[in-house]
Design a protein around this motif. Sequence first.
Motif, PDB file in Angstrom:
ATOM      1  N   ASP A 182       0.834  -1.208   0.000  1.00  0.00           N
ATOM      2  CA  ASP A 182       0.000   0.000   0.000  1.00  0.00           C
ATOM      3  C   ASP A 182       0.867   1.256   0.000  1.00  0.00           C
ATOM      4  O   ASP A 182       0.556   2.248  -0.693  1.00  0.00           O
ATOM      5  N   ARG A 183       1.961   1.232   0.760  1.00  0.00           N
ATOM      6  CA  ARG A 183       2.861   2.397   0.813  1.00  0.00           C
ATOM      7  C   ARG A 183       3.491   2.653  -0.548  1.00  0.00           C
ATOM      8  O   ARG A 183       3.620   3.807  -0.969  1.00  0.00           O
ATOM      9  N   ILE A 184       3.868   1.573  -1.224  1.00  0.00           N
ATOM     10  CA  ILE A 184       4.454   1.715  -2.562  1.00  0.00           C
ATOM     11  C   ILE A 184       3.441   2.326  -3.517  1.00  0.00           C
ATOM     12  O   ILE A 184       3.737   3.274  -4.260  1.00  0.00           O
ATOM     13  N   GLU A 185       2.232   1.784  -3.510  1.00  0.00           N
ATOM     14  CA  GLU A 185       1.180   2.279  -4.395  1.00  0.00           C
ATOM     15  C   GLU A 185       0.852   3.744  -4.097  1.00  0.00           C
ATOM     16  O   GLU A 185       0.651   4.553  -5.011  1.00  0.00           O
ATOM     17  N   GLU A 186       0.784   4.094  -2.823  1.00  0.00           N
ATOM     18  CA  GLU A 186       0.475   5.476  -2.440  1.00  0.00           C
ATOM     19  C   GLU A 186       1.565   6.433  -2.915  1.00  0.00           C
ATOM     20  O   GLU A 186       1.268   7.545  -3.376  1.00  0.00           O
ATOM     21  N   LYS A 187       2.815   6.005  -2.801  1.00  0.00           N
ATOM     22  CA  LYS A 187       3.920   6.858  -3.245  1.00  0.00           C
ATOM     23  C   LYS A 187       3.865   7.059  -4.752  1.00  0.00           C
ATOM     24  O   LYS A 187       4.031   8.183  -5.246  1.00  0.00           O
ATOM     25  N   LEU A 188       3.635   5.998  -5.490  1.00  0.00           N
ATOM     26  CA  LEU A 188       3.536   6.104  -6.947  1.00  0.00           C
ATOM     27  C   LEU A 188       2.378   7.004  -7.360  1.00  0.00           C
ATOM     28  O   LEU A 188       2.521   7.841  -8.255  1.00  0.00           O
ATOM     29  N   GLN A 189       1.252   6.845  -6.691  1.00  0.00           N
ATOM     30  CA  GLN A 189       0.085   7.653  -7.027  1.00  0.00           C
ATOM     31  C   GLN A 189       0.292   9.120  -6.684  1.00  0.00           C
ATOM     32  O   GLN A 189      -0.115  10.015  -7.436  1.00  0.00           O
ATOM     33  N   SER A 190       0.934   9.384  -5.552  1.00  0.00           N
ATOM     34  CA  SER A 190       1.149  10.779  -5.147  1.00  0.00           C
ATOM     35  C   SER A 190       2.073  11.508  -6.115  1.00  0.00           C
ATOM     36  O   SER A 190       1.955  12.721  -6.304  1.00  0.00           O
ATOM     37  N   LEU A 191       2.995  10.769  -6.734  1.00  0.00           N
ATOM     38  CA  LEU A 191       3.920  11.362  -7.702  1.00  0.00           C
ATOM     39  C   LEU A 191       3.416  11.228  -9.138  1.00  0.00           C
ATOM     40  O   LEU A 191       4.088  11.688 -10.062  1.00  0.00           O
ATOM     41  N   HIS A 192       2.266  10.582  -9.296  1.00  0.00           N
ATOM     42  CA  HIS A 192       1.672  10.362 -10.623  1.00  0.00           C
ATOM     43  C   HIS A 192       2.663   9.631 -11.537  1.00  0.00           C
ATOM     44  O   HIS A 192       2.882  10.003 -12.682  1.00  0.00           O
ATOM     45  N   LEU A 193       3.243   8.566 -10.997  1.00  0.00           N
ATOM     46  CA  LEU A 193       4.190   7.737 -11.750  1.00  0.00           C
ATOM     47  C   LEU A 193       3.496   6.462 -12.204  1.00  0.00           C
ATOM     48  O   LEU A 193       2.745   5.846 -11.442  1.00  0.00           O
TER      49      LEU A 193
END
Length: 217
Positions: free
Chosen positions: A172-183
């Motif tokens: 979940d942390r990985i997904e949240e980081k990717l989403q927050s950076l729009h990667l």
Amino acid sequence: MKVHIEVVYKTPAGAEATFSSEMIQGAHALLIAEDFERTGRVKSMKFIDSYEQVWELKKLKEYMKEYETEPHNITVYFDGGYDLQSKTSGLGCVVYYEQNGKAYRLRKNARVEELESNNEAEYAALHLGLQEVEALGVHHMPIQIIGDSKVVIHQLLDEWPCYEDTLSRWADRIEEKLQSLHLKPEYETVSRKKNQESDRLATQALKGVEISSTIET
């Protein structure tokens, strides 16, 4: 940035056909577009990026000038190791990127004590890599993520179930980081032999050797 080109081509006799390319680097797409334009037979042309955003030629040229000055063509290698005896983990990541026409390699490792397994260390190593990507100011672009942990990558691809709550929280942390950076991630598993650099960084971290460097390649 990668795009595919869609061109409507019209012959002098009036026959029309639509051509679509594979996904290619934006700079290459502009070169091909200029070559098409020289024929004088292009009725229309557009560029579609990996987010399905449509670009006209002029706007893409303007964007690519700005794009080249920022870190892009990002590839993250990661690896984590866990020492059962000392209950410590070593994390290693390598980030390759381009900026202003030059290529760079960033290396980072960390030694941590709060993790409980090798798989958790692998997730933490990837998160470390994404933190370094964030520090570079990378956002709104595809990113390639490479590691030798089949567990991490297959779980992030939703191909394998994640039964452990600890690993699920890391995912979940990985997904949240990717989403927050729009990667937009593209995952790839490789053999340990092809992941030697991040593996070495993780091992050095376990030995207390701290690495943090960026060099031009």
